[in-house]
Design a protein around this motif. Structure first.
Motif, PDB file in Angstrom:
ATOM      1  N   UNK A  54     -23.852  -3.207  26.282  1.00 31.29           N
ATOM      2  CA  UNK A  54     -25.225  -3.695  26.390  1.00 31.29           C
ATOM      3  C   UNK A  54     -26.061  -3.207  25.211  1.00 31.29           C
ATOM      4  N   UNK A  55     -26.848  -4.120  24.634  1.00 36.02           N
ATOM      5  CA  UNK A  55     -27.741  -3.737  23.533  1.00 36.02           C
ATOM      6  C   UNK A  55     -29.040  -3.146  24.049  1.00 36.02           C
ATOM      7  N   UNK A  77     -21.089   0.071  29.132  1.00 35.07           N
ATOM      8  CA  UNK A  77     -21.313   1.048  28.071  1.00 35.07           C
ATOM      9  C   UNK A  77     -22.557   0.659  27.283  1.00 35.07           C
ATOM     10  N   UNK A  78     -23.472   1.618  27.143  1.00 30.66           N
ATOM     11  CA  UNK A  78     -24.708   1.370  26.435  1.00 30.66           C
ATOM     12  C   UNK A  78     -25.746   0.755  27.360  1.00 30.66           C
ATOM     13  N   UNK A  79     -26.978   0.722  26.883  1.00 35.08           N
ATOM     14  CA  UNK A  79     -27.452   1.146  25.561  1.00 35.08           C
ATOM     15  C   UNK A  79     -27.746   2.646  25.482  1.00 35.08           C
ATOM     16  N   UNK A  80     -28.782   3.016  24.721  1.00 35.73           N
ATOM     17  CA  UNK A  80     -29.234   4.398  24.585  1.00 35.73           C
ATOM     18  C   UNK A  80     -29.999   4.816  25.846  1.00 35.73           C
ATOM     19  N   UNK A  81     -29.969   6.103  26.174  1.00 37.75           N
ATOM     20  CA  UNK A  81     -30.582   6.591  27.412  1.00 37.75           C
ATOM     21  C   UNK A  81     -32.080   6.335  27.486  1.00 37.75           C
ATOM     22  N   UNK A  82     -32.752   6.131  26.347  1.00 36.62           N
ATOM     23  CA  UNK A  82     -34.187   5.832  26.374  1.00 36.62           C
ATOM     24  C   UNK A  82     -34.471   4.479  27.012  1.00 36.62           C
TER      25      UNK A  82
END
Length: 213
Positions: A54-55, A77-82
């Motif tokens: 995921x983007x 998998x993904x994205x970033x934790x933010x």
């Protein structure tokens, strides 16, 4: 490498199936919906789905991810934790964007800048590109000169920043630092609309040139 594009949802989001032709393993990037269509394409091409990438967490990019995870027994998998904010608010997004109701779900693994993700023999570098959303990532394959950018940049345009936690200055900074520094021939595969490349966007995209934004 073979990439199959499947437009999904009423937003015509470009879901991508990335195939390692040596192994016939595949990942699906940003399955926003229309899971039956995605599964039919996998069957048609005799592909084994190994993961979901995921983007970012907007519903038109993630809406089918949990269903595919359960059907294929694979990881998201993904994205970033933010990006957790957007996953917390998936039910709100369904109302906001006119989708069917959906419960919150979360990736199995968050990504960070300079991580590597792999399908078969193909390795992709993860680049954190916040601005459209805070935890947006893109996936870059150097030997194939291809970057899958979600909603960071489009042909002649860039991602919206008027949603919660969007930041236009941060978005342009991400594009300049992580997309426009790639080789000119690098294909840019966006989440909506036509594919483009770095050379074309440097020459013609008014947001990148500084004319807008």
């Amino acid at each position: 490498m073979k990439i199959i594009t499947i437009p999904v949802t009423q937003f015509m989001q470009n879901c991508r199936i990335i195939v390692c032709e040596q192994t016939q393993q595949a990942v699906v990037v940003d399955p926003g919906g229309d899971v039956d269509k995605i599964n039919a394409t996998l069957t048609q091409h005799n592909l084994s789905l190994s993961a979901i990438w995921l983007t970012h967490g907007h519903l038109d990019h993630v809406g089918g991810a949990h269903s595919l995870r359960e059907q294929h027994n694979i990881k998201i998998i993904g994205p970033h934790k933010d990006e957790r904010f957007w996953f917390d608010n998936l039910p709100m997004q369904a109302t906001m964007f006119g989708f069917k109701p959906i419960s919150a779900f979360y990736p199995d693994e968050w990504l960070v800048h300079d991580d590597t993700v792999q399908v078969g023999q193909l390795a992709f570098k993860v680049l954190h590109c916040p601005g459209h959303t805070p935890g947006h990532v893109v996936f870059y394959q150097d030997t194939q000169s291809t970057v899958i950018v979600g909603d960071v940049i489009f042909k002649g345009s860039v991602g919206r920043t008027d949603f919660p936690k969007g930041d236009s200055k941060q978005l342009i900074s991400s594009i300049q630092a992580h997309i426009m520094t790639l080789p000119l021939s690098t294909a840019i595969l966006s989440g909506h609309g036509e594919d483009t490349d770095v050379d074309n966007e440097k020459a013609t995209n008014p947001f990148v040139s500084g004319q807008f934004g």
